[in-house]
Write a protein that holds these residues in place. Sequence first.
Motif, short mmCIF file in Angstrom:
data_model
loop_
_atom_site.label_atom_id
_atom_site.label_comp_id
_atom_site.label_asym_id
_atom_site.label_seq_id
_atom_site.Cartn_x
_atom_site.Cartn_y
_atom_site.Cartn_z
N MET A 42 0.83 -1.20 0.00
CA MET A 42 0.00 0.00 0.00
C MET A 42 0.87 1.25 0.00
SD MET A 42 -3.03 -1.21 -0.15
CE MET A 42 -4.29 -0.05 0.34
N GLY A 43 2.16 1.09 -0.02
CA GLY A 43 3.05 2.23 -0.19
C GLY A 43 3.71 2.73 1.08
N LEU A 45 6.56 2.43 3.13
CA LEU A 45 7.88 1.82 3.07
C LEU A 45 8.85 2.66 3.88
CD1 LEU A 45 7.93 1.33 -0.79
CD2 LEU A 45 7.69 -0.50 0.87
N ARG A 54 -5.77 11.51 11.70
CA ARG A 54 -6.62 11.51 12.91
C ARG A 54 -6.71 10.11 13.50
NH1 ARG A 54 -10.17 12.28 8.79
NH2 ARG A 54 -10.57 14.43 9.35
N PHE A 55 -7.20 10.08 14.72
CA PHE A 55 -7.58 8.81 15.33
C PHE A 55 -9.08 8.66 15.16
CE2 PHE A 55 -3.65 9.96 17.41
CZ PHE A 55 -2.98 8.75 17.52
N VAL A 62 -6.11 4.35 13.37
CA VAL A 62 -5.62 5.67 13.02
C VAL A 62 -5.74 5.85 11.52
CG1 VAL A 62 -3.97 5.71 14.91
CG2 VAL A 62 -3.23 4.93 12.68
N GLU A 63 -5.88 7.09 11.09
CA GLU A 63 -5.93 7.40 9.66
C GLU A 63 -4.66 8.14 9.30
OE1 GLU A 63 -9.40 9.59 8.46
OE2 GLU A 63 -8.47 10.22 6.59
N LYS A 65 -2.11 9.75 5.94
CA LYS A 65 -2.07 10.13 4.54
C LYS A 65 -0.71 9.72 4.02
CE LYS A 65 -3.32 13.81 1.43
NZ LYS A 65 -3.72 15.19 1.26
N ARG A 67 1.44 8.92 0.27
CA ARG A 67 1.47 8.99 -1.20
C ARG A 67 0.19 9.60 -1.77
NH1 ARG A 67 5.97 5.79 -2.92
NH2 ARG A 67 6.72 4.61 -1.15
N TYR A 69 -2.92 9.55 -0.60
CA TYR A 69 -4.24 8.99 -0.32
C TYR A 69 -4.34 8.63 1.16
CZ TYR A 69 -2.68 4.12 0.00
OH TYR A 69 -2.09 2.95 0.39
N HIS A 70 -5.58 8.28 1.58
CA HIS A 70 -5.83 8.04 2.99
C HIS A 70 -5.94 6.55 3.28
CE1 HIS A 70 -6.76 12.26 4.22
NE2 HIS A 70 -6.77 12.35 2.90
N LEU A 71 -5.28 6.15 4.35
CA LEU A 71 -5.22 4.74 4.71
C LEU A 71 -5.46 4.64 6.20
CD1 LEU A 71 -4.37 1.97 3.40
CD2 LEU A 71 -2.10 2.41 4.34
N SER A 72 -6.15 3.58 6.61
CA SER A 72 -6.33 3.42 8.04
C SER A 72 -5.69 2.12 8.49
CB SER A 72 -7.83 3.48 8.38
OG SER A 72 -8.31 2.25 8.80
N LEU A 73 -5.02 2.18 9.63
CA LEU A 73 -4.47 0.96 10.22
C LEU A 73 -4.64 1.02 11.72
CD1 LEU A 73 -0.58 1.14 10.19
CD2 LEU A 73 -1.94 2.79 8.96
N TYR B 270 8.02 0.69 -6.16
CA TYR B 270 7.50 1.97 -5.68
C TYR B 270 8.45 3.11 -6.03
CZ TYR B 270 3.02 1.59 -3.40
OH TYR B 270 1.68 1.46 -3.17
N MET B 509 -5.42 -4.81 10.21
CA MET B 509 -6.47 -4.24 9.39
C MET B 509 -5.91 -3.06 8.62
SD MET B 509 -10.03 -2.29 9.89
CE MET B 509 -9.15 -0.79 10.09
#
Lengths: 87, 715
Positions: A42-43, A45, A54-55, A62-63, A65, A67, A69-73, B270, B509
């Motif tokens: 997902m980028g 690295l 944000r949480f 957590v969210e 940003k 590359r 875009y928005h990702l949550s983990l 990448y 997740m």
Amino acid sequence: MKSTVPESVTPPRPLSSLTPGTRGVVVEIRIPAEHRSRLLEMGVLVGTPIELVRFAPLGDPVEIKVRGYHLSLRKHEADLVLLRVNS
Amino acid sequence: MAIASKAASPLRVVLTGNPNCGKTTLFNSLTGLRARVGNYAGVTVERKEGTILGLTSQRPVRLLDLPGTYSLSPQSPDEQIARDVLFVQLPEVPEPDLVLVVVDASNLQRNLYYATQVIELGHPTWVVLNMVDVARENGLELNVPSLSAALGIPVFPIVASTGEGLPALRTALDHETHRAGPLPEPRSFTELTESFGKEAESIESLLETELPERKRLAMAEAVLLLSDDRVLNTHAGKYPETIAFAIAAARNRLEAAGVDWRSAAIEARYARAAAIQMAVTTETSPPGETLSDRLDRVLTHRVWGLLIFVLIMGLMFQSLFTFAELPKSWLEAGVNALSSWVESSLPPGDFTSLLSSGIIQGVGSVITFLPQICFLFLFLSVLEDTGYMARAAFLMDRLMSRVGLHGKSFIPMLSSFACAIPGLMATRTIDSPKDRLVTMLIAPLMSCSARLPVYTVLIAACIPTRRLFGIFGLPGLTLLGMYLLGIAGALGMAWVFKRTLLRGEPSPMILELPPYKRPSLLVLFRHMWERSRLFLRRAGTVILAINILLWFLVSYPKISGSPAAETDRPTDQMRQSFAGRAGRFIEPVLIPLGFDWKIGIGIIASFAAREVFVSTLSVVYNVENEKAGSPSVANLANTLKAEKWPDGRPVYTPLTGITLMVFYVFALQCVSTVVVMRRESNSWKWPLFQLAYMTGLAWVLAFLTYQLGRACGWN
């Protein structure tokens, strides 16, 4: 790859310890190798700039940003992603 | 290959890309919403295929829409299918003549990561650069010719949602139908480190000798096999052992040399994707806050976000009652009119009775729920197509993690409000097999649309229409309560399963939060219709068959003696019919729940499909009331209200209603779910287990509800 990140004075901090709006560069990913691949794909690295956005309202996940875009983990994984925070 | 034979066969085009890149929108505008939806053999991954419209060429162009994929190293069954099609490893899908990779212009780096993987496979490939308008709004100007030069393939900038750029794409496709040029030379976008590259090359030459038919793919395949530890496990039969050995040995050597074989190729790719992105992008304005960011500030806000989430859910259920009421009453009136017309125009007799009470009333009583079901599907489509569904997972992940599941499990559970079957299918996005199984086991506890008719009738019959705090009607609250009970049951059982049967460590997740989109009305209604049609088809086939059978079971054997006896004593006829006997046979199990044998008939009949309960009751009670002079289509709820035990107490008290609804919340009364569960879990063990635990749970909880209710003096 790790050696390309310049050493600076601030010690690396876990992604989950940042406050929203903070930016940093990934210096280490401590997630076990067999669970790491999707995050990498997902980028996220070593050397990638990341912003903690944000949480979630209930505190987790957590969210971020990355590359553009928005990702949550989850915090559990975010604890294991170490960043050098831009000063 | 002869040109003549090629002209007759269709041009096979495969559409692939990241999730949320607008692939479905493009597919819909190219095929004009006339796709054939099916499944891939052996798995329930949706297979969407259609003919591209608006071409001048005589040769048809078939477009196959692959599931959205982040990479060619699959993490879910959906991604597995996409990978296998592109690697020409699915016997049912021939080698594509052309691959269209959809790339989101506003999210170029990650999309290029996947696009370069696909280009490396050496199929004739074009990039469709979608959402150039969004990129522009975000202050990014992309240089299409230099992107095309960097990738070495044609690039078509489009805006799938408005159709911008599609004419050029169609023209190019027209040309492609009579092109017979040489296949492109495979090319690589990863500058591999020396040690990794050497190992990949030796695997490549081994693949070339072992699998000569896929020679062109060999280098791309070698890199993927080397860096992905899942492929060899899931494709055990498809690669000779020598390759597995060679790969294991290569990985050992790399590890010894301190090279991380899992990340080496990803990092190299990448780096290249980022370099290309930067070379082709000009920032016309500094990156600011997008509309989507501003929306997220509210919709995922600590207070407002949760409040809005609860409001959206509340609105959804309230509207099922209010908005759907008017079309529902029209349908009811129509069914009643049809039924009375049949009764008045045909001579009285068994056939007329079968037609009016059995078929028209039975099927009709289910069809009248169509408006509510359409509304439910419409809501879910809106949540999906706007991108809010991912936020729901984001908001709910914490709660789900409490019971050991993911936010990702929330989406299948939410889909199960419509129907457990799409819910079970939606679990395919869950990476961990154990989490997926737990989600599948609990998804049918979410109240599906087939329970809605049951709840609605029982609420109308048993729950007084009082208001609470002036705004909330008691019926609406009861309905919400049933849905909440289903959610609580599902979460509770997930907690139990994760601690007992399916214990496992939590898997990470990682969920994309795509920008919000304005959904296309046409697509929304199309979605709603496709899903509702499935429901109608069931009403038309399964429910029709069950109703005919049921009519027979209720009407025969006739009471001995003159036929007049039947009309004089309908209750006796009912009691001694086949259905009545079955109902009375299970009555001992039902008495502790406060149900009589007629409800027993309903429960038995709806064993295959819950919504049959309603049509069964209308068959059961209408048969009974035919003589009583009530219109053949009495309002079912009123009939139920008038129903009495032999000692004169009403059968359908609020407590009975609630108990019966609790039973339906938990019971797995659905053959389709069992069949799909069998297919998805690939064994009979899990569907049978699911049937047993849900039925047991339903009885026990209904028992507790009824007995506790009585103990509290509530009746």
